[in-house]
Each structure stands twice: as C-alpha cells, then as structure tokens.
Scaffold this active site. Structure first.
Site, PDB file in Angstrom:
ATOM      1  N   SER A  70       0.830  -1.209   0.000  1.00 39.85           N
ATOM      2  CA  SER A  70       0.000   0.000   0.000  1.00 39.85           C
ATOM      3  C   SER A  70       0.865   1.259   0.000  1.00 39.85           C
ATOM      4  CB  SER A  70      -0.897   0.038   1.238  1.00 39.85           C
ATOM      5  OG  SER A  70      -1.771  -1.059   1.259  1.00 39.85           O
TER       6      SER A  70
HETATM    7  N1  SAH Z   1      -1.219  -4.594   4.082  1.00 41.72           N
HETATM    8  C1  SAH Z   1      -0.534  -4.935   2.849  1.00 41.72           C
HETATM    9  C2  SAH Z   1      -1.394  -4.558   1.653  1.00 41.72           C
HETATM   10  C3  SAH Z   1      -1.325  -5.624   0.613  1.00 41.72           C
HETATM   11  S1  SAH Z   1      -2.521  -5.521  -0.661  1.00 41.72           S
HETATM   12  C4  SAH Z   1       0.827  -4.289   2.777  1.00 41.72           C
HETATM   13  O1  SAH Z   1       1.172  -3.465   3.641  1.00 41.72           O
HETATM   14  O2  SAH Z   1       1.605  -4.639   1.888  1.00 41.72           O
HETATM   15  C5  SAH Z   1      -3.882  -6.430   0.016  1.00 41.72           C
HETATM   16  C6  SAH Z   1      -3.626  -7.871   0.363  1.00 41.72           C
HETATM   17  O3  SAH Z   1      -4.899  -8.435   0.758  1.00 41.72           O
HETATM   18  C7  SAH Z   1      -3.120  -8.751  -0.764  1.00 41.72           C
HETATM   19  O4  SAH Z   1      -1.925  -9.359  -0.377  1.00 41.72           O
HETATM   20  C8  SAH Z   1      -4.232  -9.785  -0.972  1.00 41.72           C
HETATM   21  O5  SAH Z   1      -3.760 -11.078  -1.325  1.00 41.72           O
HETATM   22  C9  SAH Z   1      -4.894  -9.797   0.401  1.00 41.72           C
HETATM   23  N2  SAH Z   1      -6.275 -10.308   0.427  1.00 41.72           N
HETATM   24  C10 SAH Z   1      -7.280 -10.129  -0.477  1.00 41.72           C
HETATM   25  N3  SAH Z   1      -8.406 -10.779  -0.078  1.00 41.72           N
HETATM   26  C11 SAH Z   1      -8.107 -11.384   1.107  1.00 41.72           C
HETATM   27  C12 SAH Z   1      -8.833 -12.220   2.012  1.00 41.72           C
HETATM   28  N4  SAH Z   1     -10.102 -12.598   1.776  1.00 41.72           N
HETATM   29  N5  SAH Z   1      -8.211 -12.647   3.131  1.00 41.72           N
HETATM   30  C13 SAH Z   1      -6.917 -12.308   3.395  1.00 41.72           C
HETATM   31  N6  SAH Z   1      -6.170 -11.531   2.569  1.00 41.72           N
HETATM   32  C14 SAH Z   1      -6.739 -11.076   1.442  1.00 41.72           C
END
Ligand code: SAH
Length: 223
Positions: A70
């Site tokens: 993010s």
């Molecule tokens: N907090 C992360 C943001 C990553 S983007 C950071 O700091 O890098 C969002 C993430 O949510 C992705 O890795 C994606 O695989 C995950 N995601 C999407 N749907 C999800 C679900 N149902 N349960 C857990 N993770 C999920």
C-alpha cells in the site's frame, strides 16, 4: 522476492524516510506515533533492491502474486483512523508485503494478520525484519472468516477493497471497537470507519476515496 538477502539501512534511506514523513505531515497525518513508526521502518526492505529510491515515494508498488504494497499515505491514514492504544488486539486482513503489519508492530500493539495468497504468506516466513516483532502473529487464511479463536479484537483493519462489510468481522469486533475498511467493487473504494458502541450498535463514517486490490473469497494456494 529478495527478502532473504541482507539489506542495509543507511543514512540515505533514513534521510529519504524523513522526507517521506514530512510529506505525510503536509498531507494531514497528525498522529505522531504513526509518523514515528513510518520513520522507523525501512520500507525499501519490502521491495526489490532495484527499487530502493521508489520505496520512499508516496505510492503503492507491485509485489508478488499480482498484489501491492500500500501507498505510505494510505497506511498512515488507515493506521491513524484506528486510534490505537498501546495494548490493543488488532486484526489485519491482507498481510501482503507485511509493511503495514510492521508499522503496527512497531507501535507495540498485539497484531494478528491474515493473508489468502500462500506465496505471500510463505515469503514473509523468510523476512528477517519480522523477527523483531514477536507481537505480530501471521495466518494463512480467508479474511472473510476473521480469526474466531483469537476474537474479539479492539480494532480491525482491512487492507483490500471489500465488496461489503464482512459480517463475521463485525461480529469479532469488541463493543467499543473500531474497524477501518475500504468498501466498494469499482476502481475506488470508500474508506469506512465503523464504530461499535458499548451496546453493540454500529455507527459508520465515510473517510474519502482510496484504491485497493480486491478482497477475494477463499484461499489461494498457488505458492
Ligand atoms: N497490508 C498490505 C497490503 C497488501 S494488498 C501491505 O502493507 O503490503 C492487500 C492484500 O490483501 C493482498 O496481499 C491480498 O492477497 C490480500 N487479500 C485479499 N483478499 C483477502 C482475504 N479474503 N483474506 C486475506 N487476505 C486477502
């Protein structure tokens, strides 16, 4: 992912981080504990070595499995909205690169974080920086389910764009707790801050438009 390679955090990185934090202040982030955590975490450790400088630009960046780390402003904004207290139990949905998790870990709270992509979950196993935070517990699973055996939580943070507020997450939020969740199925989502009062009644505030990768149902085990 090059997480396993040793990386250094030198004066150049620290200088770039100070500038990033200054930029976040100018964009309206006021919680000094959030800013201090962002200043402390070497964001370039989360990206490939070729992107060291970009790590300190205020933008999202691709990581493995078609996902993103993010944007620092988004991380700061969501974290500030949680109004964290020192011993809060926090659930994060979407560990991804674990950058947001480390920001939360640095703030001393007790974090439970779930990722549905096996590849990302396993990458984080090799990530040395996480060893510094015994207060972060990671899980491979589906965030729509939450983590019933560790519930309830003081705060819940969703870092992917949810199609709706998952009812199981709402049920796992303590009375008096806050959930921060981007909701919407288009390109952009509305950031909602949900407050559950002591009688269990839910109040919603809308905090602006953001753009996240989608929250998907089930686990993906293509590691
Ligand atoms: N907090 C992360 C943001 C990553 S983007 C950071 O700091 O890098 C969002 C993430 O949510 C992705 O890795 C994606 O695989 C995950 N995601 C999407 N749907 C999800 C679900 N149902 N349960 C857990 N993770 C999920």
């Amino acid at each position: 992912m090059l997480h396993s390679l040793p990386k250094e955090d030198n004066y150049l990185h620290k200088g770039l981080r100070k500038q990033l934090v200054q930029g976040l202040r100018e964009k309206g982030i006021k919680d000094e504990r959030v800013l201090a955590a962002i200043e402390a975490i070497p964001r370039h450790f989360f990206l490939d070595n070729a992107f060291e400088r970009q790590a300190y630009e205020d933008r999202a960046f691709p990581i493995s499995a078609g996902q993103t780390i993010s944007q620092p402003y988004t991380v700061a904004c969501q974290t500030q909205l949680l109004e964290l207290k020192k011993f809060d139990r926090v659930l994060e949905i979407g560990t991804g690169s674990a950058y947001q998790a480390c920001v939360l870990g640095e703030m001393g709270i007790s974090l439970f974080t779930i990722e549905r992509q096996k590849e990302l979950y396993e990458n984080a196993n090799k990530f040395q920086l996480l060893k510094k935070y015994p207060n972060i517990k990671r899980f491979y699973g589906d965030g729509f389910e939450g983590l019933l055996s560790y519930a309830p939580f003081d705060k819940i943070l969703v870092t992917c764009g949810a199609p709706f507020i998952p009812p199981k997450l709402l049920a796992q939020l303590k009375p008096g707790g806050i959930m921060v969740i981007p909701v919407g199925e288009d390109k952009t989502q509305k950031m909602l801050r949900i407050f559950k009062d002591t009688e269990g009644k839910v109040h919603e505030e809308t905090m602006g438009d953001f753009s996240f990768v989608p929250m998907l149902q089930g686990k993906n085990n293509n590691a």
